[in-house]
Design a protein around this motif. Sequence first.
Motif, short mmCIF file in Angstrom:
data_model
loop_
_atom_site.label_atom_id
_atom_site.label_comp_id
_atom_site.label_asym_id
_atom_site.label_seq_id
_atom_site.Cartn_x
_atom_site.Cartn_y
_atom_site.Cartn_z
N TRP A 31 -9.24 0.50 4.44
CA TRP A 31 -8.80 0.04 3.18
C TRP A 31 -7.33 -0.80 3.38
O TRP A 31 -7.07 -1.59 2.57
N ASN A 36 -8.61 2.22 -6.57
CA ASN A 36 -7.40 1.96 -5.68
C ASN A 36 -6.68 3.21 -5.26
O ASN A 36 -5.53 3.18 -4.85
N SER A 37 -7.34 4.38 -5.32
CA SER A 37 -6.55 5.87 -4.93
C SER A 37 -7.48 6.27 -3.92
O SER A 37 -8.41 6.65 -4.48
N VAL A 61 -7.12 -4.68 1.95
CA VAL A 61 -6.19 -5.09 1.00
C VAL A 61 -5.68 -6.31 1.59
O VAL A 61 -5.14 -7.37 0.83
N ILE A 96 0.85 -1.09 0.01
CA ILE A 96 -0.01 0.04 0.06
C ILE A 96 0.89 1.37 -0.06
O ILE A 96 1.94 1.28 0.83
N MET A 126 -8.50 -4.45 -8.04
CA MET A 126 -8.95 -2.85 -7.93
C MET A 126 -8.32 -2.19 -8.95
O MET A 126 -8.43 -0.83 -9.42
N LYS A 127 -7.14 -2.78 -9.68
CA LYS A 127 -6.27 -2.14 -10.57
C LYS A 127 -6.92 -1.90 -11.67
O LYS A 127 -7.47 -2.79 -12.32
N SER A 179 -0.91 -2.17 -4.54
CA SER A 179 -2.19 -2.24 -4.48
C SER A 179 -3.04 -1.09 -4.40
O SER A 179 -4.23 -1.07 -5.18
N LEU A 180 -2.78 -0.16 -3.37
CA LEU A 180 -3.43 0.78 -3.22
C LEU A 180 -2.69 2.09 -2.75
O LEU A 180 -1.51 1.84 -2.39
#
Length: 517
Positions: free
Chosen positions: A451, A260-261, A455, A156, A464-465, A241-242
């Motif tokens: 979040w 993912n932002s 993840v 993350i 999510m990407k 991932s995030l």
Amino acid sequence: MKIKTTYIHLILMTIFTFTESINILVVMPHIGKSHQLVFEPLFKKLTEKHKLTIITRYPQKNPGLNRRDINIAPDYLDISDTEILSFNNFTGSRIEKYTTVNLLAFIAHQACKDGLSHPNYMKFLKENNHFDLILIEVFNTPCFMGVAKKFNAPMIGLSSCMWLPWTFKWFGSDSNPSYVPNHFLDHTDRMSFLARVENTLIHIYSNIVYNSVIEKSGRQISKEYTDIDFNENGDIMGNISLLLINTHFILNSRLPMSPNSIGVGGIHVDSVPVKPLPQDLERIVNDSKHGVIYMSMGSTLRGDSFPEDKKQAILKAFSRIPQRIVWKWEGEMKNKPENVLTYRWVPQRDILCHPNTKLFISHGGLLGTIETINCGKPVLLLPQFGDQFANAAAVEQNGGGLVLNMNDVNDEILYEKLQILLSTNFSTSAKELSIRYKDRPLSPMDTALYWIEYVWRHKGAHFMKIESVDMPLYKYYLLDVITFLSIIALIVFYVIYAISKYVLTKLFIRQEKIKSS
């Protein structure tokens, strides 16, 4: 009986939730302490439930039971002395803004060499550790991405500032320079033609510097000191991932963000209660009949390096107003008006949220900007470097304050700005901005905690990407589609041309024959 069963289920769910612990590695290598301060409340909250190992230049004196700090600060660094920059380092010119990315490249090179070669870091890499999750700063130090390869855990990203020009591509968020302002410029999302030209050129230049200097240098240093090539199989940053980013659309630019932002702007003030001021300062603020103005140029810039002519102009303007001024200032200030009081250190958020504080004069750093918006106070912004120009422009656009460039400072202009900002209308506008900023379905802290665990629960949540992250440029910009359609169009036009030419030629020949006959 049904109520009793439900109650038991709730107890079991609560016990399960609070006993599941994640082993988390946090990497915060940047030399600016404020970058870590943004997320310190999050780290503290995480240690209530999870185990944290933090690689940092600013270790805590008492990290607590569930926290271990790996100190990578070089011996020459005094971590208690954060004011490392002087006003003499900055001219406020456009060229200086354009080349800020080069300064970040230099800082990144030093941070990478200091950190990756540090004995504590080398020792840590040799330990037999396992981590379930990695939280890593996304700024200018990709050299530390070697830990992602070594521990092979979901990642993350943490960003303490607004979007950097090279960050968008890793998360698929829109970076269109026609309305997304560059991190280093003083634009908002409403730009003139020339502003869009400048914004586009600096966006391209910033990405070139990142790819050819920051990423390349970081890769070499990583291989030199840790024998890890983090981009051996492609840009590893795209595997994050995030992203938890310290922004919110009410203040920062409104732009489409990928799933993912996640914006967590204000996370450093969200769960920290406002405390009473130190006794002597509390008395001064309370006894100020017309209120108090607080002035600070942040934790990195030395206030006492203020240019003398600008300082005198500011003091002259201050002498004309009835408010008391509390000025964060290192050392002694001579020949100051009676209403100006200097302090080496002031609890910033506590004084900003004090009912008798009327105005904040700031350099436009994001942490202080968020704090003053959170407290609902107007702000006069004197930006100096980095993202401060963009932060200041965003605050002015949204009605929270006014911008005054340092080169334009004189006592008359400053006095006029102070009169506007101290008016009832501006005070009301700042309070309305504060209400909008804090009006959210979940607090920034709860959003971040949710979040992070999301993840982990979904083993990286790679679903999510956005697909664009892995697309080559020719696909992303539809160059293959444009080429294909262009060829088809050319063929169609050629066929139409050929047929038209053939038909016209036949008609012309026929007409000639008729005329001849």
